[in-house]
Scaffold this motif. Structure first.
Motif, PDB file in Angstrom:
ATOM      1  N   ASP A  67      -7.831 -13.948 -10.009  1.00 27.16           N
ATOM      2  CA  ASP A  67      -7.527 -13.159 -11.206  1.00 27.16           C
ATOM      3  C   ASP A  67      -6.818 -11.861 -10.850  1.00 27.16           C
ATOM      4  O   ASP A  67      -5.921 -11.403 -11.563  1.00 27.16           O
ATOM      5  N   ASP A  68      -7.234 -11.246  -9.727  1.00 23.26           N
ATOM      6  CA  ASP A  68      -6.585 -10.013  -9.288  1.00 23.26           C
ATOM      7  C   ASP A  68      -5.121 -10.263  -8.935  1.00 23.26           C
ATOM      8  O   ASP A  68      -4.249  -9.442  -9.229  1.00 23.26           O
ATOM      9  N   LEU A  69      -4.851 -11.385  -8.293  1.00 26.68           N
ATOM     10  CA  LEU A  69      -3.469 -11.735  -7.957  1.00 26.68           C
ATOM     11  C   LEU A  69      -2.634 -11.894  -9.225  1.00 26.68           C
ATOM     12  O   LEU A  69      -1.497 -11.411  -9.304  1.00 26.68           O
ATOM     13  N   GLU A  70      -3.187 -12.567 -10.231  1.00 21.37           N
ATOM     14  CA  GLU A  70      -2.448 -12.775 -11.480  1.00 21.37           C
ATOM     15  C   GLU A  70      -2.132 -11.451 -12.157  1.00 21.37           C
ATOM     16  O   GLU A  70      -1.010 -11.245 -12.658  1.00 21.37           O
ATOM     17  N   VAL A  71      -3.105 -10.535 -12.166  1.00 24.77           N
ATOM     18  CA  VAL A  71      -2.867  -9.225 -12.777  1.00 24.77           C
ATOM     19  C   VAL A  71      -1.872  -8.421 -11.943  1.00 24.77           C
ATOM     20  O   VAL A  71      -1.026  -7.706 -12.487  1.00 24.77           O
ATOM     21  N   PHE A  72      -1.943  -8.532 -10.620  1.00 26.32           N
ATOM     22  CA  PHE A  72      -0.987  -7.867  -9.734  1.00 26.32           C
ATOM     23  C   PHE A  72       0.439  -8.291 -10.084  1.00 26.32           C
ATOM     24  O   PHE A  72       1.344  -7.452 -10.184  1.00 26.32           O
ATOM     25  N   ARG A  73       0.643  -9.591 -10.275  1.00 29.09           N
ATOM     26  CA  ARG A  73       1.982 -10.094 -10.626  1.00 29.09           C
ATOM     27  C   ARG A  73       2.473  -9.508 -11.949  1.00 29.09           C
ATOM     28  O   ARG A  73       3.665  -9.203 -12.110  1.00 29.09           O
ATOM     29  N   LEU A  74       1.568  -9.364 -12.890  1.00 28.19           N
ATOM     30  CA  LEU A  74       1.952  -8.762 -14.168  1.00 28.19           C
ATOM     31  C   LEU A  74       2.282  -7.288 -13.999  1.00 28.19           C
ATOM     32  O   LEU A  74       3.253  -6.781 -14.573  1.00 28.19           O
ATOM     33  N   LEU A  75       1.485  -6.590 -13.213  1.00 24.03           N
ATOM     34  CA  LEU A  75       1.689  -5.147 -13.024  1.00 24.03           C
ATOM     35  C   LEU A  75       3.027  -4.836 -12.376  1.00 24.03           C
ATOM     36  O   LEU A  75       3.714  -3.889 -12.777  1.00 24.03           O
ATOM     37  N   ILE A  76       3.424  -5.615 -11.363  1.00 19.64           N
ATOM     38  CA  ILE A  76       4.668  -5.291 -10.662  1.00 19.64           C
ATOM     39  C   ILE A  76       5.898  -5.590 -11.515  1.00 19.64           C
ATOM     40  O   ILE A  76       7.006  -5.178 -11.163  1.00 19.64           O
ATOM     41  N   ASN A  77       5.702  -6.283 -12.631  1.00 22.02           N
ATOM     42  CA  ASN A  77       6.808  -6.514 -13.561  1.00 22.02           C
ATOM     43  C   ASN A  77       6.904  -5.432 -14.633  1.00 22.02           C
ATOM     44  O   ASN A  77       7.826  -5.453 -15.449  1.00 22.02           O
ATOM     45  N   VAL A  78       5.950  -4.499 -14.617  1.00 21.40           N
ATOM     46  CA  VAL A  78       6.012  -3.362 -15.526  1.00 21.40           C
ATOM     47  C   VAL A  78       7.001  -2.349 -14.963  1.00 21.40           C
ATOM     48  O   VAL A  78       6.956  -2.031 -13.768  1.00 21.40           O
ATOM     49  N   SER A  79       7.883  -1.855 -15.791  1.00 22.29           N
ATOM     50  CA  SER A  79       8.894  -0.898 -15.357  1.00 22.29           C
ATOM     51  C   SER A  79       8.258   0.311 -14.679  1.00 22.29           C
ATOM     52  O   SER A  79       7.369   0.958 -15.235  1.00 22.29           O
ATOM     53  N   GLY A  80       8.682   0.586 -13.449  1.00 25.30           N
ATOM     54  CA  GLY A  80       8.192   1.759 -12.733  1.00 25.30           C
ATOM     55  C   GLY A  80       6.931   1.535 -11.920  1.00 25.30           C
ATOM     56  O   GLY A  80       6.446   2.456 -11.259  1.00 25.30           O
ATOM     57  N   VAL A  81       6.385   0.310 -11.948  1.00 23.79           N
ATOM     58  CA  VAL A  81       5.168   0.012 -11.182  1.00 23.79           C
ATOM     59  C   VAL A  81       5.518  -0.972 -10.065  1.00 23.79           C
ATOM     60  O   VAL A  81       5.860  -2.118 -10.311  1.00 23.79           O
ATOM     61  N   GLY A  82       5.437  -0.497  -8.827  1.00 19.33           N
ATOM     62  CA  GLY A  82       5.727  -1.341  -7.682  1.00 19.33           C
ATOM     63  C   GLY A  82       4.454  -1.896  -7.070  1.00 19.33           C
ATOM     64  O   GLY A  82       3.348  -1.625  -7.547  1.00 19.33           O
ATOM     65  N   PRO A  83       4.586  -2.672  -5.989  1.00 19.74           N
ATOM     66  CA  PRO A  83       3.413  -3.268  -5.349  1.00 19.74           C
ATOM     67  C   PRO A  83       2.373  -2.241  -4.898  1.00 19.74           C
ATOM     68  O   PRO A  83       1.170  -2.475  -5.046  1.00 19.74           O
ATOM     69  N   LYS A  84       2.814  -1.108  -4.359  1.00 19.00           N
ATOM     70  CA  LYS A  84       1.859  -0.100  -3.887  1.00 19.00           C
ATOM     71  C   LYS A  84       1.040   0.459  -5.048  1.00 19.00           C
ATOM     72  O   LYS A  84      -0.181   0.601  -4.954  1.00 19.00           O
ATOM     73  N   ALA A  85       1.713   0.777  -6.149  1.00 19.38           N
ATOM     74  CA  ALA A  85       1.002   1.302  -7.318  1.00 19.38           C
ATOM     75  C   ALA A  85       0.085   0.240  -7.920  1.00 19.38           C
ATOM     76  O   ALA A  85      -1.029   0.540  -8.364  1.00 19.38           O
ATOM     77  N   ALA A  86       0.549  -1.019  -7.936  1.00 13.18           N
ATOM     78  CA  ALA A  86      -0.271  -2.108  -8.478  1.00 13.18           C
ATOM     79  C   ALA A  86      -1.541  -2.279  -7.647  1.00 13.18           C
ATOM     80  O   ALA A  86      -2.627  -2.503  -8.199  1.00 13.18           O
ATOM     81  N   LEU A  87      -1.425  -2.162  -6.319  1.00  9.65           N
ATOM     82  CA  LEU A  87      -2.613  -2.223  -5.461  1.00  9.65           C
ATOM     83  C   LEU A  87      -3.542  -1.044  -5.747  1.00  9.65           C
ATOM     84  O   LEU A  87      -4.764  -1.174  -5.711  1.00  9.65           O
ATOM     85  N   GLY A  88      -2.935   0.123  -6.050  1.00  6.84           N
ATOM     86  CA  GLY A  88      -3.740   1.290  -6.398  1.00  6.84           C
ATOM     87  C   GLY A  88      -4.565   1.043  -7.648  1.00  6.84           C
ATOM     88  O   GLY A  88      -5.738   1.424  -7.719  1.00  6.84           O
ATOM     89  N   VAL A  89      -3.953   0.397  -8.633  1.00  8.09           N
ATOM     90  CA  VAL A  89      -4.669   0.069  -9.870  1.00  8.09           C
ATOM     91  C   VAL A  89      -5.833  -0.866  -9.565  1.00  8.09           C
ATOM     92  O   VAL A  89      -6.960  -0.660 -10.031  1.00  8.09           O
ATOM     93  N   LEU A  90      -5.567  -1.890  -8.754  1.00 11.46           N
ATOM     94  CA  LEU A  90      -6.603  -2.876  -8.445  1.00 11.46           C
ATOM     95  C   LEU A  90      -7.604  -2.369  -7.409  1.00 11.46           C
ATOM     96  O   LEU A  90      -8.599  -3.043  -7.131  1.00 11.46           O
ATOM     97  N   SER A  91      -7.344  -1.184  -6.848  1.00 11.30           N
ATOM     98  CA  SER A  91      -8.346  -0.541  -6.001  1.00 11.30           C
ATOM     99  C   SER A  91      -9.421   0.115  -6.852  1.00 11.30           C
ATOM    100  O   SER A  91     -10.551   0.308  -6.415  1.00 11.30           O
ATOM    101  N   VAL A  92      -9.045   0.454  -8.087  1.00 18.36           N
ATOM    102  CA  VAL A  92      -9.953   1.151  -9.005  1.00 18.36           C
ATOM    103  C   VAL A  92     -10.594   0.188 -10.005  1.00 18.36           C
ATOM    104  O   VAL A  92     -11.771   0.311 -10.345  1.00 18.36           O
TER     105      VAL A  92
END
Length: 202
Positions: A67-92
Motif C-alpha cells: 500500500d505504501d508503494l502504491e501511495v508513493f507512486r501517486l505522490l511522485i505524480n503530484v506536481s512539485g513532489v519528488g521521490p525524496k519528498a514522497a519518502l518524507g511523507v511516508l516516513s510520517v
C-alpha cells in the motif's frame, strides 16, 4: 522493472537498506518508518520496489507494505513532489493515515512531513482526493475486523454526521475520521451514540 526484492538484510540506515539477494547487494532507499520497522542484519525480508531511471543515476525505492508503494507512486505524480519528498511523507504517515488526511482536507497535518510545505500539502489534497474514497480508507484500516462493520462505518450517515460534529468542536478532520473509525459502529447507531464513543477516544 523490479516489482519486489526478497533477500537478507545486510545493513540499514535512516533511509537506506542494503539487501543481499543471492550475494548481490542492492541499495534501496526507504522511509524512516520502514527503517525503524526493518528486521536486523541477517534477517530475511521482502520489499516492494519502484525504480527511478534518470540521466545520471538508477535508484531503487523500497517499501515493506505494498500500500505504501502504491501511495508513493501517486505522490511522485503530484506536481512539485519528488521521490525524496514522497519518502518524507511516508516516513510520517502510513498509506491509510495519509488517505484519511487527504479525505479530511487536512493540509496542516500533511505539511508536517519533511520536505512538504503548506503549498505542496494543498497540491497533494487537490490532486489525490479523487483517487481515494472513505470506504477504501476505512475498510483497509479495519481489515482485521468484521467486513460488515467496516462497511457500516464507511457508509453510515450517522458516522458522517459525527465526524462533522467533531470538526465543529475543533478537532482536525483526520483526528475526527480516525476517532470514528476506531469505534465499534453498527448500522443501528445514531449520531449521538457514535459521537460519545468517538469523544472517548480523543
Amino acid at each position: 522493472m523490479i516489482a519486489y526484492l526478497k533477500g537478507t538484510v545486510a545493513a540499514v540506515s535512516e533511509n537506506i537498506l542494503v539487501l543481499d539477494v543471492n550475494q548481490v547487494g542492492y541499495q534501496v532507499f526507504i522511509s524512516a518508518r520502514d527503517a525503524a520497522d526493518m528486521p536486523g542484519s541477517g534477517c530475511d525480508v521482502k520489499v516492494f520496489t519502484w525504480m527511478s531511471v534518470s540521466q545520471d543515476a538508477i535508484r531503487l525505492y523500497g517499501f515493506l507494505q505494498e500500500d505504501d508503494l502504491e501511495v508513493f507512486r501517486l505522490l511522485i505524480n503530484v506536481s512539485g513532489v519528488g521521490p525524496k519528498a514522497a519518502l518524507g511523507v511516508l516516513s510520517v504517515f502510513t498509506a491509510d493515515e495519509l488517505k484519511l488526511a487527504v479525505l479530511a482536507d487536512d493540509a496542516k497535518i500533511i505539511a508536517k512531513a519533511p520536505g512538504i510545505g503548506s503549498k505542496s500539502a494543498r497540491k497533494i489534497i487537490l490532486e489525490l482526493k479523487d483517487r481515494f474514497s472513505v470506504e477504501d480508507a476505512f475498510e483497509s484500516r479495519l481489515s482485521g475486523r468484521d467486513g460488515n462493520a467496516a462497511h457500516a462505518v464507511a457508509h453510515s450517515d450517522a458516522g458522517d454526521e459525527a465526524i462533522q460534529a467533531l470538526i465543529a468542536l475543533g478537532y482536525s478532520g483526520s483526528d475526527a475520521l480516525q476517532a470514528v473509525k476506531n469505534c465499534e459502529i453498527t448500522e443501528d447507531m445514531d449520531t449521538e451514540t457514535i459521537l460519545k464513543l468517538a469523544l472517548k477516544r480523543l
